[in-house]
Design a protein around this motif. Structure first.
Motif, PDB file in Angstrom:
ATOM      1  N   MET A   1       0.879  -0.851  -0.016  1.00 23.80           N
ATOM      2  CA  MET A   1       0.117  -0.058  -0.191  1.00 23.80           C
ATOM      3  C   MET A   1       0.885   1.168   0.093  1.00 23.80           C
ATOM      4  SD  MET A   1      -3.035  -0.982   0.185  1.00 23.80           S
ATOM      5  CE  MET A   1      -4.114   0.572   0.435  1.00 23.80           C
ATOM      6  N   PRO A   2       0.379   2.436  -0.574  1.00 24.28           N
ATOM      7  CA  PRO A   2       0.991   3.733  -0.499  1.00 24.28           C
ATOM      8  C   PRO A   2       0.862   4.412   0.822  1.00 24.28           C
ATOM      9  CG  PRO A   2      -0.860   3.872  -1.958  1.00 24.28           C
ATOM     10  CD  PRO A   2      -0.776   2.543  -1.387  1.00 24.28           C
ATOM     11  N   LEU A   3       1.095   3.619   2.040  1.00 21.25           N
ATOM     12  CA  LEU A   3       0.694   4.230   3.309  1.00 21.25           C
ATOM     13  C   LEU A   3       1.987   4.281   4.178  1.00 21.25           C
ATOM     14  CD1 LEU A   3      -2.745   2.239   3.994  1.00 21.25           C
ATOM     15  CD2 LEU A   3      -2.279   4.733   3.537  1.00 21.25           C
ATOM     16  N   GLU A   4       2.242   5.089   5.067  1.00 19.30           N
ATOM     17  CA  GLU A   4       2.987   5.013   6.234  1.00 19.30           C
ATOM     18  C   GLU A   4       2.362   5.394   7.318  1.00 19.30           C
ATOM     19  OE1 GLU A   4       7.311   5.920   4.651  1.00 19.30           O
ATOM     20  OE2 GLU A   4       6.258   7.380   4.428  1.00 19.30           O
ATOM     21  N   SER A   5       2.652   4.669   8.652  1.00 12.60           N
ATOM     22  CA  SER A   5       1.824   4.806   9.630  1.00 12.60           C
ATOM     23  C   SER A   5       2.766   5.670  10.520  1.00 12.60           C
ATOM     24  CB  SER A   5       1.397   3.474  10.171  1.00 12.60           C
ATOM     25  OG  SER A   5       0.684   2.837   9.464  1.00 12.60           O
ATOM     26  N   TYR A   6       2.012   6.859  11.005  1.00 14.17           N
ATOM     27  CA  TYR A   6       2.854   7.582  12.069  1.00 14.17           C
ATOM     28  C   TYR A   6       2.064   7.707  13.404  1.00 14.17           C
ATOM     29  CZ  TYR A   6       5.721   9.331   8.049  1.00 14.17           C
ATOM     30  OH  TYR A   6       6.573   9.539   7.063  1.00 14.17           O
ATOM     31  N   PRO A   7       2.620   8.185  14.476  1.00 10.81           N
ATOM     32  CA  PRO A   7       2.052   8.351  15.527  1.00 10.81           C
ATOM     33  C   PRO A   7       1.561   9.962  15.587  1.00 10.81           C
ATOM     34  CG  PRO A   7       4.363   8.133  16.019  1.00 10.81           C
ATOM     35  CD  PRO A   7       4.296   8.262  14.461  1.00 10.81           C
ATOM     36  N   LEU A   8       0.205  10.096  16.089  1.00 13.56           N
ATOM     37  CA  LEU A   8      -0.125  11.604  16.135  1.00 13.56           C
ATOM     38  C   LEU A   8      -0.665  11.799  17.460  1.00 13.56           C
ATOM     39  CD1 LEU A   8      -1.170  14.150  14.606  1.00 13.56           C
ATOM     40  CD2 LEU A   8      -3.394  12.894  14.218  1.00 13.56           C
ATOM     41  N   GLN A   9      -0.244  12.743  18.121  1.00 13.43           N
ATOM     42  CA  GLN A   9      -0.704  12.830  19.458  1.00 13.43           C
ATOM     43  C   GLN A   9      -1.895  14.123  19.918  1.00 13.43           C
ATOM     44  OE1 GLN A   9       2.972  12.931  22.230  1.00 13.43           O
ATOM     45  NE2 GLN A   9       3.850  13.343  20.356  1.00 13.43           N
ATOM     46  N   ALA A  10      -2.298  13.776  20.969  1.00 11.93           N
ATOM     47  CA  ALA A  10      -3.572  14.728  21.381  1.00 11.93           C
ATOM     48  C   ALA A  10      -3.307  14.627  22.683  1.00 11.93           C
ATOM     49  CB  ALA A  10      -4.970  14.413  20.954  1.00 11.93           C
ATOM     50  N   LEU A  11      -3.755  16.000  23.340  1.00 11.93           N
ATOM     51  CA  LEU A  11      -3.951  16.120  24.924  1.00 11.93           C
ATOM     52  C   LEU A  11      -5.053  16.650  25.370  1.00 11.93           C
ATOM     53  CD1 LEU A  11      -1.090  18.450  25.755  1.00 11.93           C
ATOM     54  CD2 LEU A  11      -1.602  17.907  23.425  1.00 11.93           C
TER      55      LEU A  11
ATOM     56  N   LEU B   1      -4.148  17.215  31.720  1.00 13.50           N
ATOM     57  CA  LEU B   1      -4.618  16.041  32.494  1.00 13.50           C
ATOM     58  C   LEU B   1      -3.967  14.640  31.753  1.00 13.50           C
ATOM     59  CD1 LEU B   1      -8.179  15.852  33.341  1.00 13.50           C
ATOM     60  CD2 LEU B   1      -6.264  16.230  34.934  1.00 13.50           C
ATOM     61  N   ARG B   2      -4.090  14.580  30.454  1.00 15.26           N
ATOM     62  CA  ARG B   2      -3.827  13.422  29.740  1.00 15.26           C
ATOM     63  C   ARG B   2      -3.209  13.754  28.472  1.00 15.26           C
ATOM     64  NH1 ARG B   2      -8.976  12.657  30.814  1.00 15.26           N
ATOM     65  NH2 ARG B   2      -9.460  12.321  28.714  1.00 15.26           N
ATOM     66  N   ASN B   3      -2.007  12.717  27.926  1.00 11.93           N
ATOM     67  CA  ASN B   3      -2.047  12.842  26.573  1.00 11.93           C
ATOM     68  C   ASN B   3      -1.658  11.509  26.078  1.00 11.93           C
ATOM     69  OD1 ASN B   3       0.601  12.482  27.527  1.00 11.93           O
ATOM     70  ND2 ASN B   3       1.673  13.318  25.460  1.00 11.93           N
ATOM     71  N   TRP B   4      -1.970  11.204  24.673  1.00  8.67           N
ATOM     72  CA  TRP B   4      -2.013   9.857  23.972  1.00  8.67           C
ATOM     73  C   TRP B   4      -1.686  10.170  22.705  1.00  8.67           C
ATOM     74  CZ3 TRP B   4      -6.269  12.834  25.432  1.00  8.67           C
ATOM     75  CH2 TRP B   4      -7.034  13.279  24.497  1.00  8.67           C
ATOM     76  N   GLY B   5      -1.446   8.857  22.085  1.00 13.61           N
ATOM     77  CA  GLY B   5      -1.247   8.996  20.649  1.00 13.61           C
ATOM     78  C   GLY B   5      -2.076   7.899  19.698  1.00 13.61           C
ATOM     79  N   GLY B   6      -2.272   8.219  18.502  1.00 16.42           N
ATOM     80  CA  GLY B   6      -3.010   7.117  17.673  1.00 16.42           C
ATOM     81  C   GLY B   6      -2.045   6.897  16.401  1.00 16.42           C
ATOM     82  N   ILE B   7      -2.328   5.971  15.630  1.00 17.56           N
ATOM     83  CA  ILE B   7      -1.508   5.626  14.642  1.00 17.56           C
ATOM     84  C   ILE B   7      -2.283   5.778  13.257  1.00 17.56           C
ATOM     85  CG2 ILE B   7      -0.308   3.799  13.422  1.00 17.56           C
ATOM     86  CD1 ILE B   7      -1.004   2.021  15.713  1.00 17.56           C
ATOM     87  N   VAL B   8      -1.706   6.970  12.627  1.00 13.90           N
ATOM     88  CA  VAL B   8      -2.433   7.343  11.420  1.00 13.90           C
ATOM     89  C   VAL B   8      -1.859   6.879  10.188  1.00 13.90           C
ATOM     90  CG1 VAL B   8      -3.608   9.431  12.492  1.00 13.90           C
ATOM     91  CG2 VAL B   8      -1.271   9.746  11.446  1.00 13.90           C
TER      92      VAL B   8
END
Lengths: 100, 417
Positions: free
Chosen positions: B253-263, B334-341
Motif C-alpha cells: 500500500m502507498p501508506l506510512e503509519s505515523y504517531p499523532l498525539q493529542a492531549l 490531564l492526559r496525553n496519548w497517541g494514535g496511529i495514522v
C-alpha cells in the motif's frame, strides 16, 4: 524523545535528526522503458511494517549525513544504525547478540 | 432497538433506570457472511450501518481486534470541517458534513454535533494567500468559508491574542461556520447500536490473522483468532494497521503509519467558543462539553505503531497554544496519548476496489479522518454493495498513484501535517 546513534557522531537526541523514510528503495534501472506500476512502486508503495523497519535518517543538526537504521516500529527500539551505502545488516544475528 | 427519547428517559427514570437494554449484542462469529468489515472504528461501523440500511446487506460482520471505537475514533480531536481545496476533496468532505447535520436523528443517538465554527489562522503572507485561495475554491464548490481580519477573528474567538508582538502574529483567518465538533465515542457507539439493530454482528476482541483467496485470486475467507469466516466481500477499514492487513492478501500500500498525539487539559467552565487551528505553528484547540481543552499536535517525524509519541512534539504545540491564548498559560494538562495514522503520499484517502476481487479498502485518512466518518461509510458501503465506487469516491482510487491522478491536498496544505 529517542536517542539515535549517528554512525559518525555517536548517540544524540532525536531533535538533531530528520527522518528520511524507508531505506533501500532502489531506483530501478532503465527509466525510459519502465511501466507505470514499477514507477509507482518505487515512488509511493511502502513496506510500512509492524516490526523491524529499515529506514533512513539524516543528522541534520550534526554531521549532516544520511545514514540507515533498523528500528522496531512497535517499541521504537533501534537495533542498529549503519552508514549509507553499506549492505543491510544481519538483523537476526544482531538481535541474538543483544539478547545475550 | 429500544428507541431513545425524552419520554423513554422519563419512563425509565420512574423505574430507577433498570430497564435499559444493552446497546448492542455480543454475538458469536458465524461461519459465513455476505460481507466482512475489518475494523470497528467509526468508518467501519458506519460502512456496516449503510450496507444494512441502504443496500439491504444485513448479513455482515464487523471484526475488531480490540474494542469498538478504541483506535483513532476514540483518540482524535473531533474536529469537523469540509474546507478542502480540490473539487474531489470538497465533494467528499462536504458529503460527510451534510450527513452530520441529521446524523443524531438518523441513528437515534445524540452524537453531539455542534457547528460552532472552525477558524484556521494565517500567520504569514503565504498563509493569507493560501487561505484566500481555499475560500474562493470552497465557495465555487458551494462550501461556506469566509475571510476574517484579525479584529473579526478576535470578535469570533475572544481568547485569541492578535497582538503584533508575538512570534507569529495573526494576519487573518478563514472561518467555516458549519464546521465544529462532535462526540467521538458517541459516533462509534451510535453507529454500532444502529448497525446491530439491523442485524450486523459486531465481533470484538477478534484479530484477523489472514485473508484467504481462491484459485481465481478472489477473496473467499477471512481467518481470525475466533475461527475462519467464509465471505465473498471484505472491506478493510483498519486505519494505521491497513498495511498489515492488506499484506495478508499480498498487497503493498502507498501508506506510512505515523504517531499523532493529542492531549486534554483539566476541565474548566465554558471559555472557548469555537475550534481554532493553526497549520503554520502546528496547533489546534477546542473545548469539549465536559470542559476539557482538547488540543492536537502534529505527527511525529518517524513511522511507528507504538501509539505514543515524543514529548517535544506536544511541548511545541503547547508553546503555540500559550502564545495564541495567553489565558491558558497556567492550565494543567490531564492526559496525553497517541494514535496511529495512515498517511498517503498526497494526504488524500483511498476508498477503493483493489486488484483482488472482493477486497475493498478504506484507508489513508491520515490526520483528519474523523470529520469524514459518515460520508466515508456511506460511499464505501456503496462501493462494496455495488462493486463499483459512488461518484463521490470514484477519484479516490488506489490506482491513482499508478496513473498519476493524485489529489494533492498535501501541496495544498489544507491539513496540519
Amino acid at each position: 524523545m529517542l536517542i539515535i546513534n549517528c554512525p559518525i557522531c555517536g548517540p544524540r537526541p532525536e531533535i538533531e535528526f530528520r527522518y528520511g523514510g524507508e531505506a533501500h528503495v532502489a531506483r530501478p534501472a532503465g527509466t525510459e522503458t519502465l511501466d507505470d506500476q514499477t514507477v509507482a512502486d518505487r515512488l509511493y508503495m511502502r513496506t510500512n511494517p509492524k516490526g523491524l523497519h529499515f529506514e533512513r535518517w539524516r543528522h541534520a543538526h550534526g554531521c549532516g549525513k544520511y545514514f540507515n537504521a533498523v528500528r522496531d516500529t512497535v517499541s521504537d527500539f533501534f537495533v542498529t544504525t549503519y552508514k549509507a551505502g553499506e549492505p543491510k545488516p544481519d538483523v537476526a544475528a544482531l538481535l541474538k547478540d543483544q539478547a545475550r | 432497538m429500544q428507541k431513545y427519547s425524552a419520554f423513554e428517559l422519563f419512563k425509565r427514570a420512574l423505574g430507577g433506570h433498570q430497564g435499559w437494554e444493552r446497546q448492542w449484542r455480543q454475538p458469536a462469529l458465524k461461519p459465513a457472511y455476505d460481507a466482512v468489515i475489518i475494523g470497528a472504528g467509526g468508518h467501519g461501523l458506519a460502512t456496516a450501518y449503510y450496507l444494512a440500511k441502504e443496500h439491504g446487506v444485513r448479513n455482515v460482520a464487523v471484526i475488531e481486534r480490540g474494542w469498538l471505537g478504541g483506535g483513532n475514533t476514540g483518540r482524535n480531536t473531533t474536529i469537523i470541517r469540509s474546507n478542502y481545496l480540490f473539487d474531489e476533496s470538497a465533494a467528499l468532505y462536504d458529503h460527510a458534513l451534510k450527513i452530520w447535520d441529521t446524523l443524531s436523528q438518523d441513528i437515534n443517538y445524540n452524537v453531539m454535533y455542534s457547528a460552532r465554527g472552525v477558524m484556521m489562522l494565517a500567520h504569514t503572507v503565504h498563509d493569507v494567500q493560501s487561505a484566500k485561495r481555499h475560500i474562493h475554491a470552497n465557495r465555487l464548490n458551494g462550501v461556506d468559508n469566509e475571510w476574517l481580519t484579525p479584529e473579526q477573528a478576535k470578535e469570533f474567538c475572544p481568547p485569541l491574542n492578535i497582538s503584533q508582538n508575538i512570534r507569529y502574529p495573526i494576519m487573518g483567518a478563514a472561518l467555516q461556520r458549519r464546521g465544529g465538533t462532535a462526540r467521538h465515542d458517541a459516533v462509534a457507539w451510535g453507529y454500532a447500536r444502529a448497525a446491530d439493530a439491523l442485524g450486523v454482528d459486531i465481533i470484538q476482541n477478534c484479530e484477523v490473522t489472514g485473508i484467504r483467496r481462491d484459485a481465481s485470486g478472489a477473496v473467499e475467507a477471512v481467518e481470525t483468532t475466533k475461527g475462519v469466516v467464509r465471505t465473498k466481500k471484505v472491506g478493510v477499514v483498519a486505519a494505521g494497521h491497513t498495511s498489515v492487513v492488506m499484506a495478508m492478501a499480498g498487497l503493498r500500500m502507498p501508506l506510512e503509519s505515523y504517531p499523532l498525539q493529542a492531549l486534554v487539559s483539566e476541565p474548566v467552565k465554558p471559555a472557548f467558543p469555537c475550534v481554532v487551528m493553526s497549520n503554520t505553528i502546528h496547533a489546534y484547540i477546542s473545548q469539549s462539553d465536559k470542559g476539557e481543552l482538547v488540543i492536537g499536535a502534529g505527527t511525529d517525524a518517524y513511522t511507528s505503531y507504538s501509539q505514543r509519541g515524543a514529548l517535544h512534539i506536544t511541548e511545541h504545540t503547547l508553546d503555540a497554544i500559550c502564545e495564541l491564548f495567553p489565558m491558558f498559560r497556567r492550565m494543567r494538562m490531564l492526559r496525553n496519548w497517541g494514535g496511529i495514522v495512515d498517511v498517503t503520499p498526497d494526504r488524500s484517502p483511498i476508498l477503493s476496489k483493489t486488484a483482488v476481487p472482493g477486497l475493498y479498502v478504506n484507508c489513508g485518512w491520515g490526520t483528519g479522518g474523523f470529520k469524514a466518518t459518515p460520508g466515508s461509510g456511506h460511499v464505501f458501503a456503496h462501493t462494496i454493495a455495488r462493486d463499483e465506487p459512488h461518484p463521490i469516491n470514484a477519484p479516490f482510487t488506489l490506482d491513482r498513484f499508478r496513473d498519476g491522478y493524485l489529489i494533492d491536498e498535501a501541496a495544498a496544505a489544507a491539513v496540519a501535517h
